[in-house]
Structure formats: structure tokens, C-alpha cells
Design an enzyme around this catalytic site. Structure first.
Site, mmCIF file in Angstrom:
data_model
loop_
_atom_site.group_PDB
_atom_site.id
_atom_site.type_symbol
_atom_site.label_atom_id
_atom_site.label_comp_id
_atom_site.label_asym_id
_atom_site.label_seq_id
_atom_site.Cartn_x
_atom_site.Cartn_y
_atom_site.Cartn_z
ATOM 1 N N HIS C 44 0.813 -1.211 0.000
ATOM 2 C CA HIS C 44 0.000 0.000 0.000
ATOM 3 C C HIS C 44 0.854 1.271 0.000
ATOM 4 C CE1 HIS C 44 -3.912 1.849 0.655
ATOM 5 N NE2 HIS C 44 -3.365 2.653 1.533
ATOM 6 N N HIS C 90 -10.529 3.010 -1.688
ATOM 7 C CA HIS C 90 -10.740 2.591 -0.301
ATOM 8 C C HIS C 90 -11.551 1.298 -0.323
ATOM 9 C CE1 HIS C 90 -10.436 4.470 3.929
ATOM 10 N NE2 HIS C 90 -9.259 4.269 3.428
#
Lengths: 79, 237, 750
Positions: C44, C90
Site C-alpha cells: 500500500h 478505499h
């Protein structure tokens, strides 16, 4: 039979509403209020034979619908 | 002539109200921060839309304790013109300048769309430039705009001609399908008994330029200019 | 404490990565240090699998003010203004807790924009879910939409556009991609860097709790049935706090007291301190005991890794502390000094003065592992790309097929969704939601900006390279349809597990396609986001590159929408005529398959079409424009009639294009013409008087006029070489379209 269900955010989950209300109370001079946690309150009218059965039923609907188990916990009271 | 636009923490239509007053209407506008304690000589006060204090606890419930609200209440009680839009309406009911309250929309959802409202009363400082029964196409954007008051209060509002705007269809008919949020008796906006405090859930300030979809809302602000006149004296009706 | 294999695994670190940590430190890490490395080197934060490919994307151009590497990209839009924008995913948090996951996604991207010194003025989103027949999916969609609205509406930034798609592959892994654009004065951008030894480091915003610890590593691991146990990691958004932060930060940026600022997003305090230090070539020394805490007994490990929302890290000029603190106090926020900038290049973390971590910033932030992972074409491709039109069952009548398509949630009106978003606040929105690209005017200028986010997972599944190019082309085309010249792009790359060679192949091919298309269409990539490990129980999502494109309209009064403005106009189909059914919405909805080859894309023809659209709109020669996309020509034509008050249209195609396959079957070739999804086609309406000029301009641009027609009547009619192939009442089609999505959700009101 009546049951009351109190739903609040789990202790570790941030409660922006409660925090904002606490801040507002402080700015109004209520320094004695240390913290506020906001929640929801439900009154259930249940068809249950015993208080225990009512408690189980209320717990089940709280689990399934009234509370979001990801972020909320709940408490059941039965008359 | 000067408009004060009150800014609460969480207000978000304050810039829209300011822009419209200053650049479309061509009047003076000034932001007034909620911690201030005077209105800086304003002739008109606008409580703008938004989410003051995040709408936490109840819409408008915390904002009504802001320091600026004492001078706003005094201004209103002295007959000064006050306009509440959306969250501003909610604040005005919480502080007690207007009766009733705003509940969750009957759809239980936030709704943003163009609606029609009919101007019911002309003798207020925010409708005096409109025509009787004029239909305005202006947007709503709220989750809690479902006006509620006990029946006897509603009856009194009607008897005193305090219902200023009602939801209607494009033809001006009062039908339930045109009521976007379930408001009692289709009430979109009302005024106080003295008629100087007016509030509505739809956003006239968002509908003042055809470039953004409608200019129907401008009459609400133009009314204030007409009502005050060049000498700054309020005259309506 | 000994670091064993199990501890490493829990931190998502490989033995080789651990060796690298030992090298950098020259000793064993403490647990706090291990935690810091694990989040900074997670997929990430480090892009360790994707970086090698992302490097190939075009990132520069005459209008690019800031490319990738900062909190967001920025482009010059004229009149002394720059647009700052980015898209971000998200996905994982939105599956675990749809409302808060989506809400905090919106909050995160907004912070990225205003930390650059720009006032956010528009939001868009790109959403993907499983089929709505599944009650759980309906719940996820309701939560996500409410969360996006709950945050964006409250903070007062209009959601002006977006897209929603439904495919089986997203049922266990929905996609929530959020785009935000802000506006700043040229030359006033603020960077996320720390410099100036002795300058204080400030913390401002919400207090730190245990929420989101290991959020960054969670977003980098596949879901499995144990995911529910990771639930305490859920973060709760506070749009009210963020609104205060936004206003206070923008006020602070009017002064010159600020050196650098960064949002504490993924990996929280760890990421913001090390990245700001690394960018500025400086060290940062902080004491976690000075960090405002919401819970008691938090360890330095927890404080450094917490992902509590709505927090910012700032470096301010020494001597200006009082001024900074005063601005935040005005907004009821407390800026707290937690450390200072140093010259030694180290991230030094203390607790009550004693050092608990000491790591060189450079290696931590910039020398994360870099993998060139193996790639291999997926096994499914050979079979999936085969489509035998002759083997299709008998196809329904074209009007019935159109009704079915219009009534499917993917194509149907999205009013039920966008009505929950405030799309008008700030009084800049020119094109209302649901009308094509989102368009906002720039007050104080004549200009407007158009934005569109687009992707098509099904296309990318069948051909990741072409699918990605088509996504770039469609997003740019939507912007051009509004009359805007596309100037820059941002991408959100949603894929499965990169450790699988077939997934990595999809990723590599898609990035190559994006690069090629962005070069040809002159829309450099200024930033974006990669979301990998989008899998549930080993089942990967469709490879889904989503592109956000920004365009400039010189004259805001010339903005075009999709809707026919009136009867008695000439209608033209600009671009090629035809369409293969491969990978189309029609083939999925009617034929029940996801298969075939996609219609080819000529980037040259696409570019010519887009420039022509901008030119025609700029001169006021076109009155509406709408591109052919999901559902092909017939759906696009119908959509031009919707919201017009029932204006019909008749379109005459001279002949079936020769690339419409049918193998002798008229029903198949008609369906290809009406519902095939060939790119680079736009329906425009023009006043009769302007038709001659438009034809000349099209000819000069080398853009064919594939069909001609007229608005009027109450029906949608298409003929092919004089033979009627579609005839349906506008009202009937519009009803199907209006109810297609809403029918899945019961509202208590009209």
C-alpha cells in the site's frame, strides 16, 4: 414483554459526535462533564414467554440489525 | 446596505450566500464568525446552510449556544430581517425564534434535487418582491427537512399567515408527491409572528444564476433590498 | 525481544525484506522499528510490485505543475490557477464497514488535495459491486453511498459525477475509488516536506486512538474468512473535524509560516514523518508522549502505526509558533509541537525522552523493496476471447433488448444514488449530476473544468491492454463531449494478488495500455493510486483500471450536456459506424456471456474526434453531445432523449458497417450495429443552419459522419439502409431506465 436495547460505539472506536458534544459542554462551562459517548436506544415489544427468552430474542435482533457489530456493542435490559 | 453571513463551525453554504449577495445581488456582505458578539452594523442577517457542529446531537442544537446567537436574537426581537436557510432554519427553531422542528426526511435519506415551492405570503422582508402564488424552482439538499409541529401550532401558523413557502408541483398545485420530505402541510418555510424572521429548507442562494440551473431564488434576496429601501428602514406588506 | 518467523509473517515481511532491515540498521530492530518498516514497506505504501511499471507512464507536459510523488498532482488551467487532483481507492475498508470505509476514503482524498494548498471544489467516485439481486450487496451499496454522501455533503464539497458498475466478480470485493479536485493560485502550492533544522514539527487534528492499526498492511493482504477478526482496525470518519482542519489549514497557508504539511493517512504518523523527512532530505525527531491520545496506555508502536483519521503533520518556521497556534485555536483545534527537524536524516522516535526507534528516513521511505514480479498470460484468455456469433441463440426483438439494457442497474439512471449526494453546494456546478461529465465553473474567470472517471472491468478482463486504453479514451471523450479540452489524468489501478503471475500480467499490460493512450491523447498522468490484493478466497476481481480525466472549457457558457435541447435539430453520429458485440453489456445481459474480442481503438481517430468536439462546442456549433458507451449506439441515442421532456429522434444509418459480424444472421448484425460497443463514437445535435459548417469541420478533421437524423416525435427510431431496426416510445424506454436501479431499493417516499 418489553426489552430495552442500548447501542453504543465500542470503547476503542472513535465517537466524533460524543467528542463534539463534550467540547460544546465544556465551552458552555460544564467542566464537570469529563467525557460523552453517544448511542442509540430502542424499546422492543416482544412476544416471549420468559425474561430469558426475551433477552435471547432481543440480543439476536440487536446482533442482526440494531447494532453494527463491526463498530458497535449493545446492552439488553428486560423488565 | 449590508448582509451579515453568520459562520458556524461546519457551515458550508456561507460562501454561497456571500457570493450571491455580493456578486449577484450587488449588496455588501460580511462573514461574521460565530465567536463574535456583534453583527458589525449589518442590516440583514443570514444564517446559512451546512452542518454546524457536524449536525451532531441534533441539527442546529449546538450552534444555537454560539456567542453570536445572543446578538442575532436581539436583532430579530428588535425587528431586524433574519433569513435562515436549511441548517439556518434548524438553528432558528432550536433557539426558539421559530416554532416546530425539522425531522429526518420520510425517505430516511439525504436528498439533493430541484423542487418547486409556492410563495404563500408577500408581507415578509424576503418575499415582498415576489408575486402572489409565484412558483420558484430551487434546490433542496438536506437529510432533516421534514417540518414538524403539533396540530395546534400548525393551525396557529396558518391562522396568522406564517406559512411563507409550501412545496408544490411545477404548476403550483399542492400535492403530496411534490412534498420531498414529508413536511407537515407541505411547509417549506415560515416566518415568526412579527414576520421579520423567515426560514426555509430549500436554498434560494443556490438558485440565483441561470448558469447553475435556476435564477428563481434571487427574488428572496431582492425582496430584502426592496423591504429595506434606500434609508435602511424595514417596510413590508 | 527476538524477532521470529511468526512475528515477521504477522507484519507481512519476507525473510529477504527482514535481511534488508538488518542491513539498513546494522542491528536487530525493536518492535516499534519493525512495525514502522512493515507499514512503510507494505504494498500500500511502497508500491513495491507496481513501481517498476508505473515508471513507464507519461507524467510530464506543458501544463503539468506537479507530477506523481507529492500528495496530489497539479496542472495549470489558466487565469493564474492550478487544478490539484487525484483519485484513490478505499476498497478493503469499504467491504469491512461500507459506511465508514467509503466515508474515510472521501476524507482521505480531500486531505490530499487541501494539504497541497488547494481548496477542494469537486468530488467524483467510481464504484463497483456484485449483482444487486444479492441482499448483502444491496446493503454494501447503501452503506457506501450513504458514507460518501455523509462525508462529502457535510464538509460541503459537491459530488458532481461518477460511475457505478455491477459484476459478479466484485461481490466479495467491492471497489470504492474516489476522485477529488481542488483549486489553488499558481505558485502557491505547498509541499509535503520537512526542512530547516530546528523548525518545530506540529501535530494537529483528531486525537490518536488504536483505530486502523495495521490498516496499511490489511489493505495489502487478501480477504479470507478471518477478515472479520481484523475488525478493530475500522476507522471512523469525522467530517466536522475535517471541515475545521480544511479551513484552518487554508487560512494558515495564506501566511508564510508553513514549511511543509502532510496528511496522516495510510500508516499514519510513520508515513508522514518519514516521507516528509525523506523529501526534504532531513531528519525528524519526535516524542510520542506529546502526541494527543484518545485512549490510555498506548505504546509507541501503536501511536506510530495508528490510522486515526483527520490528523495532519506540519513543519512550521521557528519563531512563528504563536501565530500558527492562534489560527488553529480560532477553529477550536489544538496544534501541538511533538518534535523538530534535524540534520542527521534520521527518523528518531522517543517516548518521554528515551529513544524507541531510530531509522534513516531515506532508506525507509525510498529504498523499499522493488519487485519485478513474473508475468504470465492468464489461462482463461484463450477461451474467453472466442465468440461465435452464429452459435448465439435467437436474439430478442431490438426494442425488448433495449428495454432490458436500459433497465439493468449498470445502464439505468443513477438518480437514486446521486440524489443522496449534494452536487450543487458551492454554486459552481453547471452540469447537474447524471448528465455526463461533472462540470464546475471557476468563479472570477470565464472558464469551467470538466471531469470524468471511467473504467470497464469486463473490457479489461478480456483484454487488459486494450481495456485500459479504452478507459483512458472514454474518460477523455466524456470530458470532450462537455466541450472541454482534456489536459491531464489520474489513475486508480484495482487488481488482484500481484504475486500471481497471471494477475501481474494483467497489471503490466494495463499500465502499458494506459501509457500508450495517455501519450496519444495528450493527457499525462499526474498521480494516482494502486490497490492490489483485491481478492476474496483466492478469487480475484476483474482487472479494473479506473481513469480520471480533467479538461478545461474556455467559455463556461458553452458547456454541453447529453440531452437533446429541442425538437427539429439535426442529429449526427460522429466517428465510426460499427460495433462488435465482444465484451459488451448486450452480450452479458442478453447473451449471458462475457466473451469475445473488443472492438479495436484507433488512438489517432479518437484524438481527432475529441479535438473536433472541443472545437465545435467552443464555437457554439453543437447543442448536445453524448458518447456511445455501455449498451452502444441504441442506449446512447435513448439517453439523449431522457430528461428532455420526451423528445424523440429518428436516426438513419446508411448501411451496416462491414465490421459488424453476423455470419449471415440479420438479428446478430442488427444487434451489433445497435448495441456493439465500438469506441470513438459520439452523438451530437446541431441546429439545421449549422449542419453545413459542422460537416465541413468534420471532414477537415478527418472524422466521418456515420449517420444522420433528426430530433422530434415521441419515439426512438433507427433505420439501417432504409430498413427499420429499432422503434420504441421514448416514454416506455425512459420508464425502464428510471426504474432500473430504484426498483432494488424501497424508499418510503416518492
Amino acid at each position: 414483554m418489553k426489552a430495552r436495547v442500548f447501542v453504543t460505539l465500542k470503547p476503542s472506536v472513535f465517537d466524533p459526535q460524543g467528542q463534539t458534544i463534550a467540547d460544546a459542554l465544556h465551552s458552555m462551562g460544564y467542566d464537570g462533564v469529563q467525557d460523552v459517548r453517544q448511542g442509540k436506544y430502542f424499546e422492543l415489544d416482544l412476544d416471549a414467554a420468559t425474561p430469558d427468552a426475551a433477552r435471547v430474542l432481543a440480543g439476536e435482533v440487536a446482533d442482526k440489525l440494531l447494532a453494527n457489530p463491526v463498530i458497535e456493542s449493545y446492552r439488553v435490559e428486560v423488565d | 446596505m449590508k448582509f451579515a453571513v453568520i459562520v458556524f463551525p461546519g457551515s458550508n453554504c456561507d460562501h454561497d450566500a456571500y457570493h450571491t449577495v455580493k456578486h449577484v445581488l450587488g449588496a455588501d456582505a460580511e462573514f461574521v464568525w460565530h465567536k463574535e458578539t456583534d453583527l458589525k452594523g449589518a442590516d440583514v442577517v443570514i444564517l446559512p446552510g451546512g452542518f454546524s457542529y457536524g449536525d451532531y446531537l441534533r441539527t442546529g442544537a449546538i450552534a444555537r449556544f454560539s456567542p453570536i446567537m445572543a446578538p442575532v436574537v436581539a436583532f430579530a426581537e428588535a425587528g431586524g430581517p433574519v433569513l435562515g436557510v436549511c441548517n439556518g432554519f434548524q438553528v432558528l427553531t432550536e433557539v426558539g425564534l421559530l416554532p416546530g422542528g425539522l425531522l429526518r426526511n420520510r425517505s430516511v435519506k439525504f436528498q439533493c434535487e430541484q423542487v418547486h415551492v409556492r410563495v404563500e405570503e408577500l408581507d415578509t422582508p424576503f418575499t415582498c418582491a415576489a408575486t402572489a402564488g409565484q412558483v420558484l424552482r430551487i434546490p433542496i439538499a438536506h437529510g432533516e427537512g421534514n417540518y414538524f409541529a403539533p396540530p395546534e401550532v400548525l393551525d396557529a401558523l396558518e391562522a396568522n399567515r406564517q406559512v411563507v413557502f409550501r412545496y408544490c408541483n411545477a404548476g403550483g398545485e399542492l400535492v403530496d408527491t411534490a412534498n420531498p420530505n414529508g413536511s407537515a402541510r407541505g411547509i417549506a418555510g415560515l416566518c415568526n409572528a412579527r414576520r421579520n424572521v423567515v426560514a426555509l429548507m430549500p436554498h434560494p442562494e443556490r438558485a440565483c444564476e441561470s448558469a447553475v440551473g435556476s435564477a428563481d431564488g434571487l427574488v428572496v434576496l431582492e425582496s430584502a433590498v426592496a423591504a429595506l429601501g434606500s434609508d435602511g428602514m424595514l417596510r413590508t406588506g | 525481544m527476538a524477532i521470529d518467523t511468526e512475528t515477521l509473517e504477522r507484519h507481512g515481511l519476507s525473510p529477504a525484506e527482514y535481511d534488508k532491515i538488518l542491513d539498513i540498521l546494522g542491528r536487530e530492530p525493536s518492535m516499534t522499528e519493525l512495525g514502522i518498516f512493515s507499514v512503510m514497506w507494505s504494498e500500500h505504501c511502497s508500491y513495491k510490485s507496481s513501481r517498476i511499471h508505473l515508471k513507464t507512464l507519461p507524467t510530464t507536459g506543458s501544463r503539468v505543475v506537479q507530477g506523481p510523488g507529492e500528495n496530489a498532482g497539479a496542472v495549470d488551467v489558466g487565469d493564474g490557477l492550478v487544478a490539484v487532483f487525484k483519485i484513490e481507492s478505499h476498497n478493503h475498508p469499504s467491504f469491512i464497514e461500507p459506511y465508514q470505509g467509503a466515508a474515510t476514503g472521501v476524507g482521505g482524498i480531500i486531505r490530499d488535495i487541501f494539504t497541497m494548498g488547494a481548496r477542494p471544489i469537486a468530488l467524483l467516485n467510481s464504484l463497483r459491486f456484485g449483482p444487486l439481486e444479492d441482499v448483502r450487496t444491496r446493503g454494501i451499496l447503501e452503506g457506501v453511498v450513504a458514507g460518501i454522501g455523509g462525508y462529502g455533503n457535510s464538509i460541503g464539497i459537491p459530488t458532481v459525477g461518477g460511475e457505478v458498475a455491477f459484476e459478479e466478480g466484485y461481490a466479495g470485493n467491492p471497489l470504492v475509488n474516489v476522485f477529488c479536485l481542488g483549486l489553488a493560485k499558481a505558485g502557491s502550492l505547498v509541499m509535503g516536506q520537512a526542512s530547516g533544522a530546528g523548525n518545530p514539527v506540529y501535530y494537529v487534528g483528531a486525537k490518536t486512538g488504536r483505530d486502523g492499526i495495521h490498516g496499511a498492511t490489511m489493505a495489502s493482504a487478501e480477504f479470507d474468512e478471518r477478515s472479520s477478526e481484523k475488525r478493530p482496525a475500522v476507522q471512523v470518519g469525522d467530517p466536522f473535524m475535517e471541515k475545521l482542519l480544511l479551513e484552518a489549514c487554508l487560512e494558515l497557508m495564506q501566511t508564510d509560516a508553513l514549511v511543509g504539511i502532510q496528511d496522516m493517512g495510510a500508516a499514519g504518523l510513520t508515513c508522514s514523518t518519514s516521507e516528509m523527512g525523506s523529501r526534504g532530505g532531513a531528519g525528524i525527531d519526535i516524542d510520542v508522549s506529546r502526541v494527543p491520545q484518545r485512549e490510555s496506555g498506548m505504546t509507541p508502536y501503536e501511536i506510530m502505526l495508528s490510522e486515526s483519521q483527520e490528523r495532519m503533520l506540519m513543519v512550521v518556521k521557528q519563531g512563528r509558533e504563536a501565530e500558527v497556534e492562534r489560527i488553529f485555536e480560532k477553529w477550536d483545534l489544538h496544534a501541538v509541537p511533538i518534535g523538530e527537524v534535524t540534520t542527521d536524516g534520521l527518523l528518531r522516535v522517543r517516548e518521554n525522552g528515551s529513544i524507541v526507534a531510530e531509522i534513516p528516513n531515506g532508506p525507509l521511505a525510498d529504498e523499499a523493496p522493488l519487485y519485478d514480479r513474473p508475468t504470465e498470460p492468464p489461462a482463461y484468455l484463450a477461451a474467453a476471447s472466442r465468440l461465435d456469433p452464429a452459435a448465439l441463440p435467437e436474439l430478442p426483438a431490438t426494442d425488448a433488448a433495449l428495454r432490458t439494457l436500459l433497465g439493468s442497474p449498470a445502464v439505468a439512471s443513477k438518480r437514486w444514488i446521486y440524489r443522496q449526494y449534494d452536487h450543487m453546494v458551492r454554486t459552481n456546478t453547471i452540469s447537474p449530476a447524471g448528465m455526463g461529465a461533472g462540470v464546475v465553473r471557476l468563479k472570477g474567470t470565464n472558464r469551467a473544468l470538466a471531469m470524468s472517471v471511467d473504467g470497464n472491468g469486463r473490457h479489461s478482463y478480456l483484454d487488459p491492454h486494450l481495456g485500459a486504453m479504452l478507459a483512458v479514451a472514454e474518460a477523455s471523450r466524456n470530458v470532450a463531449c462537455a466541450g472541454a479540452l482534456p489536459i491531464a489524468a489520474t489513475n486508480c489501478l484495482n487488481f488482484g494478488n500481484p504475486e500471481r503471475p497471471d494477475i501481474m500480467w494483467q497489471f503490466a499490460r494495463a499500465v502499458a495500455g494506459i501509457g500508450e493512450a495517455c501519450r496519444a491523447l495528450d493527457v499525462p498522468i499526474t498521480g494516482g493510486n494502486v490497490s492490489l490484493y483485491n481478492e476474496t478466497d483466492g478469487q480475484a476481481i476483474y482487472p479494473t483500471p479506473v481513469l480520471g480525466v480533467v479538461g478545461v472549457i474556455e467559455d463556461a457558457s458553452r458547456v454541453l450536456g447529453r440531452v437533446f435541447p429541442g425538437a427539429e435539430s439535426t442529429v449526427l453520429l460522429l466517428g465510426g459506424g460499427g460495433g462488435a458485440l465482444g465484451g459488451s453489456e448486450y452480450l452479458k445481459q442478453i447473451g449471458g456471456q462475457v466473451a469475445g474480442s473488443l472492438a479495436p481503438l484507433s488512438l489517432e481517430a479518437e484524438r481527432a474526434l475529441q479535438l473536433l468536439l472541443v472545437e465545435l462546442a467552443g464555437e457554439g456549433l453543437t447543442r448536445s453531445a453524448h458518447d456511445c458507451s455501455d449498451g452502444g449506439l441504441a442506449v446512447a441515442l435513448a439517453e439523449c432523449c431522457f430528461d428532455s421532456g420526451g423528445i424523440g429522434v429518428e436516426l438513419m444509418l446508411p448501411d451496416a458497417p462491414h465490421d459488424a459480424p453476423g455470419d449471415g444472421r440479420t438479428d446478430v448484425s442488427d444487434a451489433s450495429v445497435l448495441f456493439g460497443e465500438a469506441p470513438s463514437r459520439v452523438l451530437v445535435s446541431v441546429a439545421d443552419d449549422d449542419f453545413g459548417v459542422v460537416r465541413m469541420r468534420a471532414e477537415a478533421a478527418g472524422v466521418p459522419i456515420a449517420a444522420q437524423g433528426r430530433t422530434g416525435g415521441e419515439r426512438i427510431r433507427v433505420s439501417l439502409a432504409g430498413r427499420p431496426v429499432l422503434d420504441i416510445a421514448v416514454a416506455e424506454a425512459e420508464t425502464a431506465w428510471r426504474q432500473g436501479l430504484e426498483r432494488y431499493f424501497e424508499d418510503r417516499a416518492a
